[in-house]
Structures are given as structure tokens and as C-alpha cells.
Scaffold this motif. Structure first.
Motif, PDB file in Angstrom:
ATOM      1  N   ASP A   1     -43.565  25.546 -27.935  1.00 44.71           N
ATOM      2  CA  ASP A   1     -43.259  24.306 -27.216  1.00 44.71           C
ATOM      3  C   ASP A   1     -43.993  23.118 -27.818  1.00 44.71           C
ATOM      4  OD1 ASP A   1     -41.401  25.357 -25.564  1.00 44.71           O
ATOM      5  OD2 ASP A   1     -42.691  25.523 -23.803  1.00 44.71           O
ATOM      6  N   ASP A   2     -45.131  23.368 -28.465  1.00 43.07           N
ATOM      7  CA  ASP A   2     -45.821  22.279 -29.136  1.00 43.07           C
ATOM      8  C   ASP A   2     -44.944  21.726 -30.252  1.00 43.07           C
ATOM      9  OD1 ASP A   2     -48.366  20.746 -29.907  1.00 43.07           O
ATOM     10  OD2 ASP A   2     -47.823  21.764 -31.781  1.00 43.07           O
ATOM     11  N   ALA A   3     -44.405  22.622 -31.090  1.00 44.51           N
ATOM     12  CA  ALA A   3     -43.523  22.195 -32.182  1.00 44.51           C
ATOM     13  C   ALA A   3     -42.250  21.554 -31.609  1.00 44.51           C
ATOM     14  CB  ALA A   3     -43.161  23.382 -33.070  1.00 44.51           C
ATOM     15  N   ARG A   4     -41.762  22.079 -30.482  1.00 47.70           N
ATOM     16  CA  ARG A   4     -40.540  21.540 -29.864  1.00 47.70           C
ATOM     17  C   ARG A   4     -40.762  20.089 -29.422  1.00 47.70           C
ATOM     18  NH1 ARG A   4     -36.047  24.250 -27.542  1.00 47.70           N
ATOM     19  NH2 ARG A   4     -37.043  26.277 -27.619  1.00 47.70           N
ATOM     20  N   ALA A   5     -41.931  19.825 -28.815  1.00 48.73           N
ATOM     21  CA  ALA A   5     -42.220  18.461 -28.363  1.00 48.73           C
ATOM     22  C   ALA A   5     -42.416  17.533 -29.560  1.00 48.73           C
ATOM     23  CB  ALA A   5     -43.463  18.457 -27.476  1.00 48.73           C
ATOM     24  N   ARG A   6     -43.103  18.023 -30.605  1.00 49.01           N
ATOM     25  CA  ARG A   6     -43.306  17.176 -31.787  1.00 49.01           C
ATOM     26  C   ARG A   6     -41.975  16.884 -32.470  1.00 49.01           C
ATOM     27  NH1 ARG A   6     -46.902  20.899 -34.802  1.00 49.01           N
ATOM     28  NH2 ARG A   6     -46.975  19.419 -36.501  1.00 49.01           N
ATOM     29  N   LEU A   7     -41.119  17.919 -32.576  1.00 49.53           N
ATOM     30  CA  LEU A   7     -39.795  17.705 -33.173  1.00 49.53           C
ATOM     31  C   LEU A   7     -39.009  16.680 -32.354  1.00 49.53           C
ATOM     32  CD1 LEU A   7     -37.433  18.299 -35.065  1.00 49.53           C
ATOM     33  CD2 LEU A   7     -36.870  20.264 -33.619  1.00 49.53           C
ATOM     34  N   ALA A   8     -39.062  16.831 -31.019  1.00 52.24           N
ATOM     35  CA  ALA A   8     -38.312  15.914 -30.148  1.00 52.24           C
ATOM     36  C   ALA A   8     -38.773  14.477 -30.355  1.00 52.24           C
ATOM     37  CB  ALA A   8     -38.464  16.330 -28.688  1.00 52.24           C
ATOM     38  N   SER A   9     -40.060  14.265 -30.660  1.00 52.91           N
ATOM     39  CA  SER A   9     -40.527  12.894 -30.883  1.00 52.91           C
ATOM     40  C   SER A   9     -39.954  12.343 -32.199  1.00 52.91           C
ATOM     41  CB  SER A   9     -42.061  12.803 -30.839  1.00 52.91           C
ATOM     42  OG  SER A   9     -42.640  13.397 -31.971  1.00 52.91           O
ATOM     43  N   TYR A  10     -39.808  13.196 -33.218  1.00 58.39           N
ATOM     44  CA  TYR A  10     -39.171  12.726 -34.463  1.00 58.39           C
ATOM     45  C   TYR A  10     -37.671  12.512 -34.269  1.00 58.39           C
ATOM     46  CZ  TYR A  10     -43.449  13.182 -37.037  1.00 58.39           C
ATOM     47  OH  TYR A  10     -44.733  12.990 -37.473  1.00 58.39           O
ATOM     48  N   GLU A  11     -37.075  13.280 -33.366  1.00 57.58           N
ATOM     49  CA  GLU A  11     -35.664  13.039 -33.062  1.00 57.58           C
ATOM     50  C   GLU A  11     -35.504  11.740 -32.270  1.00 57.58           C
ATOM     51  OE1 GLU A  11     -33.885  17.533 -33.425  1.00 57.58           O
ATOM     52  OE2 GLU A  11     -34.570  16.907 -31.453  1.00 57.58           O
TER      53      GLU A  11
END
Lengths: 213, 179
Positions: free
Chosen positions: A37-47
Motif C-alpha cells: 500500500d505504500d507503493a500504491r499511495a506513492r504511485l497514485a501521487s505520480y498519477e
């Protein structure tokens, strides 16, 4: 969710968000994000950054019948099903490529009980699954390009510590490492490389042409 | 007048819940020309961009019930659909996508999370408009696919910290609701 200690670097998440990674790296990022979920949140911020870029664009001229043709397309398509919670070793992006979970992999032995299965290779980069029996060393190797290793089952240890399910190691060509599978469960990793692996030591070097690494 | 983020979230909900064609037409008028512009900037010719944009907007209709407003703004969600469709078409492979969280109407997102995400999305858009022209241009080029992955250095100066923490919180609540 596994407790993840080794995270993916931001440039790879931004590259995935922008859609500029080779397919092999896309697969590793999508699989890692499924487990973290950490990577998911970071990815979502780049999206979100991509969303801001889209919002700021000037409108292009669209065809006059554009909306009608889109509504016609809608009639011919089935609604997207809700995702099912996944069980098993492989998260869904990996399961789609393999055609099933870990028991569906078509392994090829590469010596000393280790196995591999090449999943995709497009000249730019290659993704493969590696299977290393518990307690056994991966052949010592270095590589010219970048290598991403994501652990799916068991664990391995190298100069940078212990990597367990969900952990990801990103190594560049300077790294000359010797991962060893931890005792206990056999280790399965998803590995993407954008350069050919270079094995050191006699046996692996003989095996290299057969591995196709 | 510029429509608010809350307005667009409600419009997608109307499509998901009532198959509301009027709501869809409104989303279409605003976003379809931007999606087409994005595809042209990404290297598609005008007729491919039109075709691909229609696919993106049709996908939006069919995925409307999967949109989670506590984790992405409407523009961000549409961007991800457009990016995926672009890769499918231009690079001819089905892009691997992360497993989505199996949330449903019964564990709908927390309203406070939805509002917080809308505020952060608006702030992010403002912050990006204020970046020096050179840095802005670099970001745009990255998202149009003009940079290779080795040219994308970790952009440390980007104002992404708060939106990331917001999404992280929304994910934690969602996980909690699922257990």
C-alpha cells in the motif's frame, strides 16, 4: 499485506505512472504495487501529477459525431466486473501473464535444483520467474543494465540484507551480488533485467547460453 | 465557469448508479477533448487519437462503478484510463495493472477522505501551475512519453507529499473496512 522493508525507488513509480517503462518492468511494478500500500499511495501521487497535466491541456477539436459514436461503442461493451480478492502466491497482474498461480508456471531447470521461466522479452527488457531451493545460492552475477528483483515466496539474503515477500531490490550495473535463498521455504522471485546478466564462476558460465539470460 | 472537483465526482456517481447519459455527455464535453489532446501530444495521429479517445470514454462508462474518489480525482482516473489505452494501442501489449482493492458499495469510501482528496488535487494542480516553466515542461514531456525511463530522475522537488499521505490514509481505512 506483507510487511515490506525494501521499497521501490520513486523514478520507477513515476516511469510506470507516465507509461514509459518496458513491459518487463511494468509487470514487476504492477506486481509490487499489488503487495504494498505504500507503493500504491506513492504511485497514485505520480498519477495525480498525470491528472494535473491532463487537466491543464487545451481542448483538441473532436469529431462532430464523437459522442454518438462513443455511445454506440458503449452498447457493444460489457461492464467491467468488480475485482475479486486474490488468494495464492501471485497477485493478479502476474497471474494474468503466467496463466495461473505458482503451480501453473512452466519451469525449466537451470541446475542444482534452481529453475526459471521467461515470461516476456521484447529486446528492451526481459521478465522471468526464478525458483531457488531454500538455502541455496543464486549463481554469482553482475549485469550491464538495471535489474529489479521482487520476492513472491520465501526470502533471500545478500549484501543489502534479507528480502522477503513483497520486498524489491533494484540493482544497477555496479552491483556484483550473490543472493542466497534463506532456509525454510523455497524462494520464488520475479526478475526484470534490461541488460544481459553476466555470471561469474565456471558452472553458471557454461549454463548461461542455455539459460538465455 | 470552471466546475469543481466535487461536481465531477457526483457526475461519475450518476453514471455509475443511474447510467445517466446526460451526466456522461457533460463529462464527455469537458474531458474528451483533453484526452484527445493528450493522445496527440503523446504521438498519436489525429484519427488514431479520436478513435482511442472514444475507447477511453466508453471505458469510463463501464468502469464508473469502480472509481474510488478517495484515492484519485476524476481527471487522474481518466488520465490512467487514457495512459493504459495508449500503451495497448501504440505498444501493442496489454499493460500489466496492479490488482485493485475489492471494495464495493457496502464499504463506500469515507466522505471526509473524498473531500480531503478533492482539496489536495486542487492544491496540487495550483502548485504545478506555479512551478518554473522549465520544470513544468519536463513533467509534461515525461507524461507525454517523451522521456525514456532512464531520463526520468526522481523528481524530488515535486509537491506530492500531502496527496500521498491522504491516499495512504484512505487505503488504511479501506483495508480496515475490508477486514
Amino acid at each position: 499485506m506483507p510487511a515490506i522493508r525494501h521499497h521501490i525507488p520513486d523514478d520507477l513509480l513515476m516511469g510506470y505512472a507516465a507509461g514509459v517503462l518496458p513491459q518487463a518492468f511494468d509487470l514487476v511494478v504492477a506486481t509490487h504495487v499489488s503487495l504494498s500500500d505504500d507503493a500504491r499511495a506513492r504511485l497514485a501521487s505520480y498519477e495525480a501529477l498525470g491528472g494535473a497535466v491532463l487537466s491543464d491541456l487545451d481542448q483538441a477539436q473532436i469529431d462532430e459525431d464523437s459522442l454518438d459514436r462513443t455511445l454506440a461503442k458503449i452498447k457493444g461493451m460489457a461492464p467491467e466486473p468488480r475485482p475479486e480478492p486474490s488468494r495464492g502466491v501471485f497477485p493478479s497482474p502476474l497471474r494474468k501473464v503466467v496463466g495461473g498461480d505458482a503451480d501453473a508456471v512452466r519451469w525449466k531447470g537451470v541446475g542444482l535444483g534452481a529453475k526459471q521461466s521467461v515470461l516476456c522479452s521484447d529486446g528492451e527488457a526481459t521478465a522471468r520467474l526464478l525458483y531457488i531451493p531454500a538455502g541455496q545460492a543464486m549463481p554469482k552475477h553482475s549485469h550491464r543494465g538495471m535489474e529489479m528483483t521482487l520476492v513472491l515466496q520465501g526470502a533471500f539474503r545478500d549484501e543489502d540484507g534479507v528480502f522477503a515477500r513483497g520486498d524489491i531490490e533494484v540493482a544497477d550495473q555496479q552491483v556484483d551480488h550473490t543472493p542466497i535463498a534463506e532456509p525454510g521455504e523455497d524462494c520464488i522471485c520475479l526478475v526484470a533485467t534490461d541488460g544481459r546478466l553476466k555470471f561469474q564462476g565456471l558452472l553458471p558460465r557454461i549454463a548461461q547460453p542455455f539459460l538465455g539470460i | 465557469m470552471e466546475k469543481t472537483e466535487a461536481h465531477w465526482v457526483a457526475t461519475i456517481a450518476a453514471i455509475a448508479q443511474n447510467q445517466d447519459q446526460k451526466a456522461f455527455a457533460e463529462v464527455f464535453r469537458h474531458f474528451a477533448p483533453k484526452v484527445k489532446a493528450f493522445l496527440i501530444k503523446s504521438g498519436a495521429d489525429v484519427s488514431l487519437a479520436e478513435e482511442c479517445m472514444q475507447d477511453v470514454m466508453a471505458t469510463l462508462w463501464h468502469k464508473a462503478h469502480l472509481y474510488d474518489p478517495s484515492r484519485a480525482s476524476v481527471a487522474t482516473w481518466i488520465f490512467t484510463i487514457a495512459r493504459n489505452r495508449k500503451i495497448d494501442l501504440l505498444r501493442r501489449y496489454a499493460r500489466p495493472e496492479p490488482e485493485d482493492l475489492p471494495w464495493g458499495p457496502e464499504d463506500a469510501p469515507d466522505q471526509a477522505d473524498v473531500i480531503a482528496l478533492q482539496q489536495e488535487s486542487t492544491k496540487l494542480a495550483e502548485a504545478i501551475r506555479k512551478l518554473p516553466a522549465k520544470q513544468r515542461e519536463l513533467i509534461e514531456r515525461a507524461y507525454f512519453g517523451d522521456l525514456t525511463h532512464s531520463e526520468i530522475a526522481a523528481e524530488t522537488g515535486l509537491p506530492l507529499g500531502t496527496i500521498k499521505s491522504r491516499i495512504r490514509l484512505a487505503l488504511e481505512r479501506l483495508r480496515h473496512a475490508m477486514n
